[in-house]
Design a protein around this motif. Structure first.
Motif, PDB file in Angstrom:
ATOM      1  N   TYR A  67       0.838  -1.191   0.000  1.00 26.13           N
ATOM      2  CA  TYR A  67       0.000   0.000   0.000  1.00 26.13           C
ATOM      3  C   TYR A  67       0.876   1.245   0.000  1.00 26.13           C
ATOM      4  N   ALA A  68       0.379   2.288  -0.664  1.00 28.74           N
ATOM      5  CA  ALA A  68       1.056   3.579  -0.690  1.00 28.74           C
ATOM      6  C   ALA A  68       0.015   4.669  -0.482  1.00 28.74           C
ATOM      7  N   ALA A  69       0.433   5.784   0.067  1.00 32.80           N
ATOM      8  CA  ALA A  69      -0.478   6.918   0.245  1.00 32.80           C
ATOM      9  C   ALA A  69      -0.900   7.433  -1.122  1.00 32.80           C
ATOM     10  N   ALA A  70      -2.184   7.658  -1.286  1.00 32.40           N
ATOM     11  CA  ALA A  70      -2.711   8.218  -2.528  1.00 32.40           C
ATOM     12  C   ALA A  70      -2.973   9.716  -2.367  1.00 32.40           C
ATOM     13  N   VAL A  71      -2.833  10.200  -1.156  1.00 33.11           N
ATOM     14  CA  VAL A  71      -3.030  11.620  -0.860  1.00 33.11           C
ATOM     15  C   VAL A  71      -1.732  12.173  -0.297  1.00 33.11           C
ATOM     16  N   SER A  72      -1.459  13.417  -0.602  1.00 32.05           N
ATOM     17  CA  SER A  72      -0.250  14.074  -0.109  1.00 32.05           C
ATOM     18  C   SER A  72      -0.445  14.557   1.321  1.00 32.05           C
ATOM     19  N   GLU A  73       0.652  14.590   2.057  1.00 37.53           N
ATOM     20  CA  GLU A  73       0.591  14.932   3.478  1.00 37.53           C
ATOM     21  C   GLU A  73       0.097  16.360   3.725  1.00 37.53           C
ATOM     22  N   ARG A  74       0.771  17.327   3.147  1.00 43.07           N
ATOM     23  CA  ARG A  74       0.455  18.723   3.472  1.00 43.07           C
ATOM     24  C   ARG A  74      -0.989  19.100   3.130  1.00 43.07           C
ATOM     25  N   PRO A  75      -1.478  18.824   1.903  1.00 38.25           N
ATOM     26  CA  PRO A  75      -2.881  19.178   1.619  1.00 38.25           C
ATOM     27  C   PRO A  75      -3.876  18.444   2.516  1.00 38.25           C
ATOM     28  N   THR A  76      -3.582  17.204   2.841  1.00 39.11           N
ATOM     29  CA  THR A  76      -4.479  16.431   3.710  1.00 39.11           C
ATOM     30  C   THR A  76      -4.531  17.043   5.101  1.00 39.11           C
ATOM     31  N   LEU A  77      -3.357  17.353   5.665  1.00 43.82           N
ATOM     32  CA  LEU A  77      -3.314  17.963   6.997  1.00 43.82           C
ATOM     33  C   LEU A  77      -3.946  19.356   6.975  1.00 43.82           C
ATOM     34  N   ASN A  78      -3.731  20.115   5.902  1.00 42.89           N
ATOM     35  CA  ASN A  78      -4.352  21.438   5.795  1.00 42.89           C
ATOM     36  C   ASN A  78      -5.873  21.327   5.781  1.00 42.89           C
ATOM     37  N   ARG A  79      -6.401  20.351   5.070  1.00 42.88           N
ATOM     38  CA  ARG A  79      -7.857  20.159   5.037  1.00 42.88           C
ATOM     39  C   ARG A  79      -8.393  19.782   6.424  1.00 42.88           C
TER      40      ARG A  79
END
Length: 125
Positions: A67-79
């Motif tokens: 498995y790999a992250a399909a979402v980026s860290e910074r935009p996800t945390l910002n949301r």
């Protein structure tokens, strides 16, 4: 379509994937739940749900699913933070920051980083 925001359990898994890159369920389970009573199959189920929600991808090339992250860290945390600001702090960045600083002690290194960020933001004005 934007992926849904991760739950606390999903965020813990994403943190592992963001830090380490693609991992097997076993790797993630050991990183997140090693000292708990949470079983491997629970980790697998959470990751399968994350796949359905678009939060992770899965490679089936190898014997084990990776498995790999399909979402980026910074935009996800910002949301996530924007959601908390809106729902708990009436949209106030200051109220959120003050609460975060009050919630637990701030290490001297972190305080220095905060001061540097404030100086940077003041320079933009």
């Amino acid at each position: 379509m934007k992926p849904t925001l991760p739950t606390a359990a999903e965020l813990a898994i994403l943190r592992v994937l963001w830090d380490r890159g693609p991992c097997t369920v076993r790797d993630v389970h050991e990183a997140v739940y090693a000292d708990t009573d949470i079983g491997y199959t629970s980790s697998l189920k959470i990751m399968q749900n994350m796949l359905a929600k678009g939060l992770v991808t899965r490679s089936e090339d190898a014997r084990q699913h990776v498995y790999a992250a399909a979402v980026s860290e910074r935009p996800t945390l910002n949301r996530l933070v924007r959601g908390w600001m809106d729902s708990a702090f009436a949209g106030s960045s200051l109220a959120l920051a003050m609460q975060a600083l009050d919630a637990r002690p701030v290490a001297p290194e972190e305080l220095a980083q905060l001061k540097a960020m404030i100086r940077k933001l003041e320079g933009k004005s």
